[in-house]
Design a protein around this motif. Sequence first.
Motif, mmCIF file in Angstrom:
data_model
loop_
_atom_site.group_PDB
_atom_site.id
_atom_site.type_symbol
_atom_site.label_atom_id
_atom_site.label_comp_id
_atom_site.label_asym_id
_atom_site.label_seq_id
_atom_site.Cartn_x
_atom_site.Cartn_y
_atom_site.Cartn_z
ATOM 1 N N PRO A 125 4.191 7.173 0.162
ATOM 2 C CA PRO A 125 3.263 6.706 1.189
ATOM 3 C C PRO A 125 3.817 5.502 1.951
ATOM 4 C CG PRO A 125 2.634 5.801 -0.923
ATOM 5 C CD PRO A 125 3.818 6.704 -1.171
ATOM 6 N N THR A 126 3.276 5.289 3.130
ATOM 7 C CA THR A 126 3.528 4.045 3.827
ATOM 8 C C THR A 126 2.779 2.935 3.090
ATOM 9 O OG1 THR A 126 1.673 4.498 5.319
ATOM 10 C CG2 THR A 126 3.881 5.126 6.091
ATOM 11 N N LYS A 127 3.191 1.690 3.302
ATOM 12 C CA LYS A 127 2.579 0.566 2.583
ATOM 13 C C LYS A 127 1.072 0.462 2.811
ATOM 14 C CE LYS A 127 5.650 -2.939 1.238
ATOM 15 N NZ LYS A 127 5.961 -4.350 1.309
ATOM 16 N N ASP A 128 0.614 0.868 3.980
ATOM 17 C CA ASP A 128 -0.821 0.779 4.261
ATOM 18 C C ASP A 128 -1.608 2.008 3.791
ATOM 19 O OD1 ASP A 128 -0.115 2.706 6.146
ATOM 20 O OD2 ASP A 128 -0.736 1.513 7.876
ATOM 21 N N LEU A 129 -0.925 2.933 3.112
ATOM 22 C CA LEU A 129 -1.542 4.142 2.549
ATOM 23 C C LEU A 129 -2.253 5.018 3.578
ATOM 24 C CD1 LEU A 129 -2.967 2.686 -0.775
ATOM 25 C CD2 LEU A 129 -0.864 3.980 -0.468
ATOM 26 N N THR A 130 -1.703 5.055 4.791
ATOM 27 C CA THR A 130 -2.282 5.934 5.808
ATOM 28 C C THR A 130 -1.417 7.164 6.065
ATOM 29 O OG1 THR A 130 -1.230 4.731 7.624
ATOM 30 C CG2 THR A 130 -3.463 4.041 6.997
ATOM 31 N N LYS A 131 -0.127 7.064 5.789
ATOM 32 C CA LYS A 131 0.806 8.164 6.056
ATOM 33 C C LYS A 131 1.646 8.454 4.822
ATOM 34 C CE LYS A 131 -0.049 8.249 10.539
ATOM 35 N NZ LYS A 131 -0.829 9.320 11.121
ATOM 36 N N VAL A 132 2.154 9.683 4.757
ATOM 37 C CA VAL A 132 3.118 10.075 3.734
ATOM 38 C C VAL A 132 4.371 10.544 4.466
ATOM 39 C CG1 VAL A 132 2.158 12.420 3.570
ATOM 40 C CG2 VAL A 132 3.565 11.518 1.704
#
Length: 84
Positions: free
Chosen positions: A38-45
């Motif tokens: 995931p991205t650090k902000d947990l919005t994208k993989v």
Amino acid sequence: MWGTYCEDVLEKRASYRQAHLDGLAKQKESGVLITIGPTKDLTKVFGIYEADNEDIVRQLVENDPYWQNGIWTEYSIKEWIQAF
């Protein structure tokens, strides 16, 4: 592969996480999955696969518990050329 996570991903993924990780470990062992996370902000993989064609990657993504249970809400696959 780029994808998007659902809202409240940390809570919603909990019951599917182990099956998801087990499947990814098998893909990694087979050599088809290079990396994913995931991205650090947990919005994208973001994931990198090495496969003969896009259909193989689509099948892997769509058979993942995160896709099947709405944790990943959309995804796209782009073939790329490794320059270095």
